[in-house]
Design a protein around this motif. Sequence first.
Motif, PDB file in Angstrom:
ATOM      1  N   LEU A 137       0.771  -1.170   0.090  1.00  0.00           N
ATOM      2  CA  LEU A 137       0.033   0.063   0.044  1.00  0.00           C
ATOM      3  C   LEU A 137       0.774   1.324  -0.021  1.00  0.00           C
ATOM      4  N   ALA A 138       2.124   1.230   0.682  1.00  0.00           N
ATOM      5  CA  ALA A 138       2.767   2.165   0.745  1.00  0.00           C
ATOM      6  C   ALA A 138       3.594   2.506  -0.694  1.00  0.00           C
ATOM      7  N   ASP A 139       3.830   1.324  -1.233  1.00  0.00           N
ATOM      8  CA  ASP A 139       4.437   1.530  -2.691  1.00  0.00           C
ATOM      9  C   ASP A 139       3.502   2.162  -3.589  1.00  0.00           C
ATOM     10  N   ARG A 140       2.459   2.183  -3.254  1.00  0.00           N
ATOM     11  CA  ARG A 140       1.108   2.521  -4.238  1.00  0.00           C
ATOM     12  C   ARG A 140       0.844   3.959  -3.700  1.00  0.00           C
ATOM     13  N   TRP A 141       0.277   4.178  -2.397  1.00  0.00           N
ATOM     14  CA  TRP A 141      -0.196   5.507  -2.086  1.00  0.00           C
ATOM     15  C   TRP A 141       0.667   6.209  -1.261  1.00  0.00           C
ATOM     16  N   GLY A 142       1.872   5.851  -0.964  1.00  0.00           N
ATOM     17  CA  GLY A 142       2.665   6.842  -0.181  1.00  0.00           C
ATOM     18  C   GLY A 142       2.800   6.373   1.188  1.00  0.00           C
ATOM     19  N   ALA A 143       4.218   6.459   1.918  1.00  0.00           N
ATOM     20  CA  ALA A 143       4.411   6.222   3.228  1.00  0.00           C
ATOM     21  C   ALA A 143       3.642   6.900   4.339  1.00  0.00           C
ATOM     22  N   ARG A 144       3.378   8.216   3.681  1.00  0.00           N
ATOM     23  CA  ARG A 144       2.928   9.165   4.799  1.00  0.00           C
ATOM     24  C   ARG A 144       1.520   8.972   5.243  1.00  0.00           C
ATOM     25  N   ARG A 145       0.747   8.694   4.213  1.00  0.00           N
ATOM     26  CA  ARG A 145      -0.933   8.147   5.041  1.00  0.00           C
ATOM     27  C   ARG A 145      -0.729   7.166   5.911  1.00  0.00           C
ATOM     28  N   LEU A 146       0.028   6.092   5.566  1.00  0.00           N
ATOM     29  CA  LEU A 146       0.049   4.795   6.301  1.00  0.00           C
ATOM     30  C   LEU A 146       0.605   5.103   7.732  1.00  0.00           C
ATOM     31  N   ALA A 147       1.667   5.802   7.751  1.00  0.00           N
ATOM     32  CA  ALA A 147       2.153   6.075   9.135  1.00  0.00           C
ATOM     33  C   ALA A 147       1.478   6.912   9.756  1.00  0.00           C
ATOM     34  N   ILE A 148       0.701   8.007   9.302  1.00  0.00           N
ATOM     35  CA  ILE A 148      -0.342   8.795  10.199  1.00  0.00           C
ATOM     36  C   ILE A 148      -1.336   7.867  10.633  1.00  0.00           C
ATOM     37  N   LEU A 149      -2.002   6.992   9.772  1.00  0.00           N
ATOM     38  CA  LEU A 149      -2.872   5.986  10.332  1.00  0.00           C
ATOM     39  C   LEU A 149      -2.456   5.093  11.495  1.00  0.00           C
TER      40      LEU A 149
ATOM     41  N   GLY B   8       2.438  13.648  14.184  1.00  0.00           N
ATOM     42  CA  GLY B   8       2.883  14.617  13.782  1.00  0.00           C
ATOM     43  C   GLY B   8       4.207  14.600  13.028  1.00  0.00           C
ATOM     44  N   MET B   9       4.930  13.854  13.306  1.00  0.00           N
ATOM     45  CA  MET B   9       6.198  13.362  12.527  1.00  0.00           C
ATOM     46  C   MET B   9       6.211  12.743  11.125  1.00  0.00           C
ATOM     47  N   SER B  10       5.038  11.770  11.257  1.00  0.00           N
ATOM     48  CA  SER B  10       4.695  11.187  10.032  1.00  0.00           C
ATOM     49  C   SER B  10       4.550  12.165   8.860  1.00  0.00           C
ATOM     50  N   LEU B  11       4.101  13.456   9.026  1.00  0.00           N
ATOM     51  CA  LEU B  11       4.077  14.419   8.151  1.00  0.00           C
ATOM     52  C   LEU B  11       5.168  14.585   7.249  1.00  0.00           C
ATOM     53  N   PHE B  12       6.174  14.385   7.671  1.00  0.00           N
ATOM     54  CA  PHE B  12       7.647  14.625   6.990  1.00  0.00           C
ATOM     55  C   PHE B  12       7.930  13.452   6.220  1.00  0.00           C
ATOM     56  N   LEU B  13       7.411  12.352   6.017  1.00  0.00           N
ATOM     57  CA  LEU B  13       7.799  11.148   5.358  1.00  0.00           C
ATOM     58  C   LEU B  13       7.508  11.594   3.761  1.00  0.00           C
ATOM     59  N   ALA B  14       8.102  11.099   2.883  1.00  0.00           N
ATOM     60  CA  ALA B  14       8.292  11.287   1.418  1.00  0.00           C
ATOM     61  C   ALA B  14       8.734   9.993   0.803  1.00  0.00           C
ATOM     62  N   ASN B  15       7.825   9.561  -0.233  1.00  0.00           N
ATOM     63  CA  ASN B  15       8.275   8.333  -0.651  1.00  0.00           C
ATOM     64  C   ASN B  15       9.591   8.434  -1.817  1.00  0.00           C
ATOM     65  N   ASP B  16       9.778   9.274  -2.474  1.00  0.00           N
ATOM     66  CA  ASP B  16      10.417   9.232  -3.658  1.00  0.00           C
ATOM     67  C   ASP B  16      11.364  10.581  -3.935  1.00  0.00           C
ATOM     68  N   PRO B  17      12.703  10.636  -3.699  1.00  0.00           N
ATOM     69  CA  PRO B  17      13.455  11.789  -4.045  1.00  0.00           C
ATOM     70  C   PRO B  17      13.228  12.526  -5.269  1.00  0.00           C
ATOM     71  N   ARG B  18      12.950  11.587  -6.337  1.00  0.00           N
ATOM     72  CA  ARG B  18      12.601  12.453  -7.480  1.00  0.00           C
ATOM     73  C   ARG B  18      11.218  13.509  -7.558  1.00  0.00           C
ATOM     74  N   ASP B  19      10.275  13.269  -6.403  1.00  0.00           N
ATOM     75  CA  ASP B  19       9.378  13.911  -6.180  1.00  0.00           C
ATOM     76  C   ASP B  19      10.086  15.471  -5.634  1.00  0.00           C
ATOM     77  N   HIS B  20      11.036  15.473  -5.316  1.00  0.00           N
ATOM     78  CA  HIS B  20      11.688  16.643  -4.896  1.00  0.00           C
ATOM     79  C   HIS B  20      12.786  17.368  -5.746  1.00  0.00           C
ATOM     80  N   GLY B  21      12.785  16.548  -6.890  1.00  0.00           N
ATOM     81  CA  GLY B  21      13.745  16.968  -7.947  1.00  0.00           C
ATOM     82  C   GLY B  21      15.175  16.529  -7.668  1.00  0.00           C
ATOM     83  N   LEU B  22      15.164  15.466  -7.013  1.00  0.00           N
ATOM     84  CA  LEU B  22      16.574  15.051  -6.607  1.00  0.00           C
ATOM     85  C   LEU B  22      16.627  13.649  -6.726  1.00  0.00           C
ATOM     86  N   GLY B  23      17.974  13.019  -6.768  1.00  0.00           N
ATOM     87  CA  GLY B  23      18.184  11.476  -6.867  1.00  0.00           C
ATOM     88  C   GLY B  23      18.699  11.137  -5.405  1.00  0.00           C
TER      89      GLY B  23
END
Length: 407
Positions: free
Chosen positions: A67-79, A179-194
Amino acid sequence: MNKFFYGWAVVAAAFAITFVGFGSAYTFSAFVAPLQHDFGASRGSVSLVFSLAGFLYFGFGIISGPLADRWGARRLAILGMLLVGAGLILASQARSILQVYAAYGLGVGLGVGCAYVPAIGAVQRWFVRRRGLASGLAVSGIGVGTLVMPPLAAWLIEALGWRDAYLVLGVLAAIIGAGMSLFLANDPRDHGLGPDGDPLDVAAKAAAKPGFSVREAVRTRQFIGLYAACLICAFGVFVPFVHLVPYALDHQIDHASAVLLLGAIGLGSTLGRFVLGGLADRMGRNPFLIAMFVGMAASLSIWVVATSFWPLALFAVLFGVFYGGWVAILPAVVMDYFGGRNVSAIIGILYTSVAVGTLVGPSAAGFAFDVSHSYKMPIIASIAASLIAAAIAALATRPSTAASGAH
Protein backbone atom coordinates in the motif's frame (compact mmCIF):
# COMPACT_ATOMS: atom_id res chain seq x y z
CA MET A 1 25.97 21.25 -2.23
CA ASN A 2 25.38 23.06 1.07
CA LYS A 3 21.61 22.70 0.80
CA PHE A 4 19.85 20.53 3.34
CA PHE A 5 19.09 17.12 1.81
CA TYR A 6 15.46 16.25 2.52
CA GLY A 7 16.34 12.57 2.84
CA TRP A 8 17.54 13.33 6.36
CA ALA A 9 14.07 14.71 7.22
CA VAL A 10 12.64 11.37 6.06
CA VAL A 11 15.16 9.63 8.33
CA ALA A 12 14.09 11.86 11.24
CA ALA A 13 10.42 11.05 10.62
CA ALA A 14 11.16 7.32 10.52
CA PHE A 15 13.21 7.70 13.72
CA ALA A 16 10.25 9.34 15.50
CA ILE A 17 7.84 6.65 14.25
CA THR A 18 10.05 3.81 15.45
CA PHE A 19 10.75 5.64 18.72
CA VAL A 20 7.07 6.08 19.54
CA GLY A 21 5.79 2.83 18.06
CA PHE A 22 8.34 0.34 19.33
CA GLY A 23 9.05 2.36 22.48
CA SER A 24 5.38 2.03 23.37
CA ALA A 25 5.37 -1.68 22.51
CA TYR A 26 8.50 -2.41 24.56
CA THR A 27 7.08 -0.74 27.67
CA PHE A 28 5.04 -3.92 28.00
CA SER A 29 7.58 -5.59 30.28
CA ALA A 30 6.99 -2.86 32.87
CA PHE A 31 3.24 -3.67 32.83
CA VAL A 32 3.56 -7.47 33.23
CA ALA A 33 3.51 -7.48 37.07
CA PRO A 34 0.54 -5.10 37.54
CA LEU A 35 -1.46 -6.87 34.81
CA GLN A 36 -0.76 -10.25 36.44
CA HIS A 37 -1.79 -8.84 39.81
CA ASP A 38 -4.98 -7.09 38.72
CA PHE A 39 -6.30 -9.81 36.43
CA GLY A 40 -4.93 -12.90 38.21
CA ALA A 41 -3.30 -14.04 34.97
CA SER A 42 -0.37 -16.41 34.45
CA ARG A 43 2.92 -15.16 33.04
CA GLY A 44 2.34 -17.11 29.83
CA SER A 45 -1.08 -15.59 29.19
CA VAL A 46 0.15 -12.04 29.88
CA SER A 47 3.15 -12.63 27.58
CA LEU A 48 0.71 -13.58 24.83
CA VAL A 49 -0.47 -9.92 24.72
CA PHE A 50 2.99 -8.82 23.57
CA SER A 51 3.29 -11.76 21.20
CA LEU A 52 0.00 -10.88 19.52
CA ALA A 53 1.07 -7.26 19.10
CA GLY A 54 4.47 -8.32 17.76
CA PHE A 55 2.91 -10.73 15.28
CA LEU A 56 0.70 -7.96 13.94
CA TYR A 57 3.30 -5.20 13.73
CA PHE A 58 5.73 -7.35 11.80
CA GLY A 59 3.12 -9.39 9.90
CA PHE A 60 0.95 -6.47 8.79
CA GLY A 61 3.84 -5.15 6.70
CA ILE A 62 2.77 -7.60 3.99
CA ILE A 63 -0.27 -5.34 3.54
CA SER A 64 1.10 -1.92 4.50
CA GLY A 65 4.26 -2.32 2.39
CA PRO A 66 2.52 -2.69 -0.99
CA LEU A 67 0.00 0.00 0.00
CA ALA A 68 2.89 2.37 0.76
CA ASP A 69 4.51 1.62 -2.63
CA ARG A 70 1.19 2.59 -4.23
CA TRP A 71 -0.21 5.37 -2.02
CA GLY A 72 2.84 6.73 -0.22
CA ALA A 73 4.25 6.09 3.23
CA ARG A 74 2.87 9.24 4.86
CA ARG A 75 -0.81 8.20 4.90
CA LEU A 76 -0.06 4.74 6.25
CA ALA A 77 2.24 6.10 8.98
CA ILE A 78 -0.26 8.72 10.21
CA LEU A 79 -2.99 6.07 10.41
CA GLY A 80 -0.61 3.71 12.20
CA MET A 81 0.44 6.19 14.86
CA LEU A 82 -3.17 7.16 15.58
CA LEU A 83 -3.96 3.45 16.01
CA VAL A 84 -1.05 3.05 18.46
CA GLY A 85 -2.37 5.94 20.54
CA ALA A 86 -5.93 4.60 20.45
CA GLY A 87 -4.79 1.10 21.44
CA LEU A 88 -2.92 2.35 24.50
CA ILE A 89 -5.80 4.60 25.56
CA LEU A 90 -8.29 1.73 25.21
CA ALA A 91 -5.94 -0.59 27.15
CA SER A 92 -6.16 1.87 30.04
CA GLN A 93 -9.91 1.15 30.22
CA ALA A 94 -9.65 -2.67 30.07
CA ARG A 95 -11.63 -4.68 32.62
CA SER A 96 -10.20 -8.10 31.68
CA ILE A 97 -7.03 -9.55 30.21
CA LEU A 98 -9.01 -10.28 27.02
CA GLN A 99 -9.76 -6.58 26.65
CA VAL A 100 -6.03 -5.85 27.03
CA TYR A 101 -5.43 -8.39 24.22
CA ALA A 102 -7.88 -6.55 22.00
CA ALA A 103 -6.81 -2.98 22.79
CA TYR A 104 -3.05 -3.31 23.13
CA GLY A 105 -2.57 -6.26 20.80
CA LEU A 106 -4.73 -4.95 17.97
CA GLY A 107 -4.14 -1.22 18.47
CA VAL A 108 -0.38 -1.23 18.97
CA GLY A 109 0.12 -4.25 16.72
CA LEU A 110 -1.82 -2.95 13.73
CA GLY A 111 -0.64 0.62 14.35
CA VAL A 112 3.07 -0.19 14.26
CA GLY A 113 2.36 -2.59 11.39
CA CYS A 114 0.81 0.25 9.37
CA ALA A 115 3.70 2.63 9.99
CA TYR A 116 6.96 0.69 10.35
CA VAL A 117 7.52 -0.97 6.97
CA PRO A 118 6.32 2.06 4.95
CA ALA A 119 8.60 4.41 6.91
CA ILE A 120 11.67 2.17 6.62
CA GLY A 121 10.93 1.45 2.95
CA ALA A 122 10.78 5.18 2.21
CA VAL A 123 14.22 5.73 3.77
CA GLN A 124 15.81 3.08 1.48
CA ARG A 125 14.83 5.01 -1.67
CA TRP A 126 16.50 8.22 -0.52
CA PHE A 127 20.01 6.74 -0.16
CA VAL A 128 22.49 4.50 -1.98
CA ARG A 129 26.01 5.22 -0.74
CA ARG A 130 24.92 5.89 2.84
CA ARG A 131 21.99 3.49 2.92
CA GLY A 132 23.29 1.47 5.86
CA LEU A 133 23.90 4.63 7.91
CA ALA A 134 20.52 6.13 7.03
CA SER A 135 18.68 2.89 7.74
CA GLY A 136 20.56 2.55 11.02
CA LEU A 137 19.67 6.08 12.09
CA ALA A 138 16.02 5.56 11.16
CA VAL A 139 15.58 2.37 13.15
CA SER A 140 17.71 3.64 16.03
CA GLY A 141 14.40 5.13 17.17
CA ILE A 142 13.60 1.60 18.33
CA GLY A 143 16.73 1.57 20.49
CA VAL A 144 16.20 5.05 21.93
CA GLY A 145 12.53 4.21 22.50
CA THR A 146 13.52 1.05 24.37
CA LEU A 147 15.97 3.10 26.44
CA VAL A 148 13.54 5.93 27.28
CA MET A 149 10.01 4.55 27.24
CA PRO A 150 10.13 1.59 29.70
CA PRO A 151 11.66 3.70 32.53
CA LEU A 152 9.11 6.42 31.71
CA ALA A 153 6.34 3.81 31.86
CA ALA A 154 7.65 2.45 35.18
CA TRP A 155 7.70 5.99 36.62
CA LEU A 156 4.16 6.65 35.35
CA ILE A 157 2.93 3.34 36.83
CA GLU A 158 4.50 4.24 40.16
CA ALA A 159 3.05 7.77 40.12
CA LEU A 160 -0.34 7.25 38.47
CA GLY A 161 -1.08 3.51 38.29
CA TRP A 162 -0.94 1.35 35.19
CA ARG A 163 -4.23 2.61 33.73
CA ASP A 164 -3.29 6.29 33.69
CA ALA A 165 0.21 5.33 32.54
CA TYR A 166 -1.30 3.75 29.42
CA LEU A 167 -3.48 6.83 28.93
CA VAL A 168 -0.51 9.23 29.01
CA LEU A 169 1.55 7.02 26.70
CA GLY A 170 -1.34 6.80 24.24
CA VAL A 171 -1.72 10.58 23.98
CA LEU A 172 2.04 11.03 23.51
CA ALA A 173 2.16 8.33 20.83
CA ALA A 174 -0.66 9.86 18.80
CA ILE A 175 0.66 13.44 18.93
CA ILE A 176 4.37 12.78 18.34
CA GLY A 177 3.97 9.86 15.95
CA ALA A 178 1.29 11.30 13.69
CA GLY A 179 2.92 14.74 13.70
CA MET A 180 6.33 13.48 12.61
CA SER A 181 4.77 11.19 9.99
CA LEU A 182 3.89 14.34 8.02
CA PHE A 183 7.57 14.65 7.05
CA LEU A 184 7.70 11.29 5.25
CA ALA A 185 8.15 11.33 1.47
CA ASN A 186 8.29 8.28 -0.76
CA ASP A 187 10.59 9.30 -3.60
CA PRO A 188 13.43 11.85 -3.93
CA ARG A 189 12.43 12.43 -7.56
CA ASP A 190 9.29 14.17 -6.30
CA HIS A 191 11.66 16.76 -4.81
CA GLY A 192 13.73 17.04 -8.00
CA LEU A 193 16.57 14.96 -6.57
CA GLY A 194 18.18 11.57 -6.87
CA PRO A 195 19.26 9.35 -3.96
CA ASP A 196 21.91 10.91 -1.67
CA GLY A 197 20.93 14.31 -3.10
CA ASP A 198 22.57 13.61 -6.48
CA PRO A 199 21.29 15.46 -9.56
CA LEU A 200 18.50 13.60 -11.34
CA ASP A 201 20.57 12.86 -14.47
CA VAL A 202 23.27 11.13 -12.38
CA ALA A 203 20.64 9.20 -10.44
CA ALA A 204 18.89 8.14 -13.65
CA LYS A 205 22.03 6.42 -14.92
CA ALA A 206 22.51 4.61 -11.60
CA ALA A 207 18.86 3.52 -11.63
CA ALA A 208 18.85 1.98 -15.08
CA LYS A 209 17.70 -1.29 -13.47
CA PRO A 210 14.71 -0.36 -11.30
CA GLY A 211 14.62 -3.56 -9.29
CA PHE A 212 12.86 -6.88 -8.94
CA SER A 213 9.12 -7.47 -9.03
CA VAL A 214 7.75 -8.99 -5.83
CA ARG A 215 7.20 -12.34 -7.57
CA GLU A 216 10.79 -12.40 -8.88
CA ALA A 217 12.27 -11.44 -5.50
CA VAL A 218 10.50 -14.05 -3.37
CA ARG A 219 11.70 -16.86 -5.68
CA THR A 220 15.40 -16.07 -5.27
CA ARG A 221 17.78 -18.06 -3.09
CA GLN A 222 18.70 -14.85 -1.27
CA PHE A 223 15.13 -14.04 -0.25
CA ILE A 224 14.27 -17.60 0.76
CA GLY A 225 17.44 -17.82 2.87
CA LEU A 226 16.89 -14.44 4.53
CA TYR A 227 13.29 -15.41 5.27
CA ALA A 228 14.31 -18.70 6.89
CA ALA A 229 17.11 -17.06 8.92
CA CYS A 230 14.85 -14.30 10.25
CA LEU A 231 12.04 -16.77 11.04
CA ILE A 232 14.28 -19.00 13.13
CA CYS A 233 16.13 -16.15 14.84
CA ALA A 234 12.89 -14.39 15.76
CA PHE A 235 11.75 -17.31 17.92
CA GLY A 236 14.33 -16.18 20.49
CA VAL A 237 15.19 -12.59 19.77
CA PHE A 238 12.11 -11.04 21.43
CA VAL A 239 12.13 -13.21 24.55
CA PRO A 240 14.28 -10.70 26.53
CA PHE A 241 11.90 -7.82 25.73
CA VAL A 242 9.11 -9.57 27.64
CA HIS A 243 10.90 -11.76 30.16
CA LEU A 244 14.09 -9.96 31.22
CA VAL A 245 12.27 -7.80 33.78
CA PRO A 246 10.33 -10.74 35.33
CA TYR A 247 13.57 -12.79 35.30
CA ALA A 248 15.37 -10.05 37.22
CA LEU A 249 12.51 -9.75 39.72
CA ASP A 250 12.65 -13.53 40.24
CA HIS A 251 16.32 -13.07 41.22
CA GLN A 252 15.53 -10.44 43.88
CA ILE A 253 16.51 -7.42 41.78
CA ASP A 254 14.29 -4.44 42.65
CA HIS A 255 11.69 -3.28 40.11
CA ALA A 256 13.38 0.01 39.18
CA SER A 257 16.72 -1.75 38.47
CA ALA A 258 14.93 -4.53 36.57
CA VAL A 259 13.29 -2.00 34.23
CA LEU A 260 16.68 -0.34 33.76
CA LEU A 261 17.86 -3.63 32.23
CA LEU A 262 15.30 -3.19 29.46
CA GLY A 263 16.65 0.32 29.00
CA ALA A 264 20.14 -1.19 28.72
CA ILE A 265 18.94 -3.24 25.72
CA GLY A 266 17.75 0.05 24.26
CA LEU A 267 21.13 1.68 24.93
CA GLY A 268 23.01 -1.15 23.25
CA SER A 269 20.51 -1.22 20.41
CA THR A 270 21.00 2.49 19.78
CA LEU A 271 24.77 2.05 19.68
CA GLY A 272 24.42 -0.90 17.31
CA ARG A 273 22.18 0.99 14.90
CA PHE A 274 24.26 4.17 14.88
CA VAL A 275 27.68 2.56 14.63
CA LEU A 276 27.20 -0.73 12.81
CA GLY A 277 25.03 0.61 9.99
CA GLY A 278 27.78 3.01 8.90
CA LEU A 279 30.51 0.38 9.32
CA ALA A 280 28.51 -2.09 7.23
CA ASP A 281 28.39 0.44 4.36
CA ARG A 282 32.20 0.39 4.23
CA MET A 283 32.96 -3.23 5.10
CA GLY A 284 30.08 -5.13 3.50
CA ARG A 285 26.51 -5.48 4.72
CA ASN A 286 26.20 -9.26 4.18
CA PRO A 287 29.06 -10.28 6.54
CA PHE A 288 27.73 -7.85 9.13
CA LEU A 289 24.28 -9.40 8.96
CA ILE A 290 25.72 -12.86 9.68
CA ALA A 291 27.85 -11.44 12.50
CA MET A 292 24.71 -9.99 14.13
CA PHE A 293 23.13 -13.44 14.42
CA VAL A 294 26.32 -14.86 15.96
CA GLY A 295 26.59 -11.89 18.33
CA MET A 296 23.04 -12.35 19.58
CA ALA A 297 23.79 -16.01 20.34
CA ALA A 298 26.97 -15.08 22.21
CA SER A 299 25.22 -12.45 24.32
CA LEU A 300 22.32 -14.77 25.16
CA SER A 301 24.92 -17.19 26.53
CA ILE A 302 25.62 -14.64 29.27
CA TRP A 303 21.94 -14.55 30.22
CA VAL A 304 21.89 -18.32 30.86
CA VAL A 305 24.25 -17.95 33.84
CA ALA A 306 23.56 -14.35 34.97
CA THR A 307 21.70 -13.98 38.28
CA SER A 308 22.66 -10.49 39.49
CA PHE A 309 22.28 -6.96 38.15
CA TRP A 310 25.67 -6.27 36.54
CA PRO A 311 26.02 -9.53 34.54
CA LEU A 312 22.44 -9.02 33.37
CA ALA A 313 23.28 -5.42 32.42
CA LEU A 314 26.28 -6.66 30.41
CA PHE A 315 24.02 -9.15 28.62
CA ALA A 316 21.41 -6.47 27.95
CA VAL A 317 23.85 -3.98 26.40
CA LEU A 318 25.62 -6.58 24.23
CA PHE A 319 22.36 -8.18 23.12
CA GLY A 320 21.04 -4.72 22.26
CA VAL A 321 24.09 -3.93 20.11
CA PHE A 322 23.68 -7.03 17.95
CA TYR A 323 19.89 -6.91 17.85
CA GLY A 324 20.08 -3.25 16.81
CA GLY A 325 22.64 -4.02 14.12
CA TRP A 326 20.40 -6.80 12.73
CA VAL A 327 17.37 -4.52 12.49
CA ALA A 328 19.44 -1.70 10.95
CA ILE A 329 21.22 -3.73 8.29
CA LEU A 330 18.41 -6.04 7.15
CA PRO A 331 16.36 -3.47 5.12
CA ALA A 332 19.54 -2.21 3.44
CA VAL A 333 20.49 -5.77 2.44
CA VAL A 334 17.01 -6.22 0.93
CA MET A 335 17.44 -3.00 -1.07
CA ASP A 336 20.91 -4.13 -2.21
CA TYR A 337 19.54 -7.36 -3.62
CA PHE A 338 16.18 -6.38 -5.01
CA GLY A 339 16.21 -2.65 -5.79
CA GLY A 340 13.75 0.09 -4.96
CA ARG A 341 10.76 -0.56 -7.21
CA ASN A 342 8.93 -2.74 -4.67
CA VAL A 343 11.18 -2.44 -1.64
CA SER A 344 8.40 -1.79 0.91
CA ALA A 345 6.40 -4.78 -0.33
CA ILE A 346 9.45 -7.08 -0.25
CA ILE A 347 10.46 -5.92 3.25
CA GLY A 348 6.84 -6.41 4.33
CA ILE A 349 6.81 -10.01 3.10
CA LEU A 350 10.20 -10.70 4.70
CA TYR A 351 8.99 -9.38 8.06
CA THR A 352 6.16 -11.94 8.16
CA SER A 353 8.94 -14.34 9.17
CA VAL A 354 9.73 -12.15 12.17
CA ALA A 355 6.00 -11.93 12.92
CA VAL A 356 5.67 -15.69 13.32
CA GLY A 357 8.72 -15.86 15.59
CA THR A 358 7.44 -12.98 17.70
CA LEU A 359 4.05 -14.63 18.09
CA VAL A 360 5.51 -17.96 19.21
CA GLY A 361 8.75 -17.13 21.06
CA PRO A 362 7.84 -14.85 24.00
CA SER A 363 4.56 -16.62 24.76
CA ALA A 364 6.20 -20.07 24.55
CA ALA A 365 8.91 -18.87 26.94
CA GLY A 366 6.22 -17.66 29.34
CA PHE A 367 4.32 -20.95 29.26
CA ALA A 368 7.62 -22.88 29.62
CA PHE A 369 8.29 -20.84 32.76
CA ASP A 370 4.81 -21.57 34.10
CA VAL A 371 5.60 -25.30 33.83
CA SER A 372 9.27 -25.41 34.92
CA HIS A 373 9.63 -22.15 36.94
CA SER A 374 12.87 -21.55 35.02
CA TYR A 375 13.91 -19.63 31.91
CA LYS A 376 16.95 -21.83 31.19
CA MET A 377 15.46 -23.90 28.36
CA PRO A 378 13.88 -20.93 26.51
CA ILE A 379 17.22 -19.07 26.64
CA ILE A 380 19.19 -22.09 25.39
CA ALA A 381 16.64 -22.53 22.59
CA SER A 382 17.10 -18.85 21.68
CA ILE A 383 20.90 -19.32 21.44
CA ALA A 384 20.47 -22.31 19.14
CA ALA A 385 18.01 -20.39 16.96
CA SER A 386 20.45 -17.50 16.44
CA LEU A 387 23.29 -19.85 15.48
CA ILE A 388 21.11 -21.74 12.99
CA ALA A 389 20.01 -18.40 11.52
CA ALA A 390 23.66 -17.36 11.07
CA ALA A 391 24.41 -20.56 9.15
CA ILE A 392 21.39 -20.14 6.87
CA ALA A 393 22.19 -16.48 6.20
CA ALA A 394 25.79 -17.37 5.33
CA LEU A 395 24.58 -19.89 2.73
CA ALA A 396 21.92 -17.57 1.34
CA THR A 397 24.15 -14.53 0.87
CA ARG A 398 27.08 -16.23 -0.83
CA PRO A 399 28.01 -14.22 -3.95
CA SER A 400 26.22 -15.32 -7.10
CA THR A 401 24.78 -13.80 -10.23
CA ALA A 402 21.24 -14.61 -9.16
CA ALA A 403 20.58 -11.22 -7.60
CA SER A 404 22.26 -8.23 -9.17
CA GLY A 405 23.56 -5.51 -6.91
CA ALA A 406 24.55 -7.76 -4.03
CA HIS A 407 27.58 -6.64 -2.07
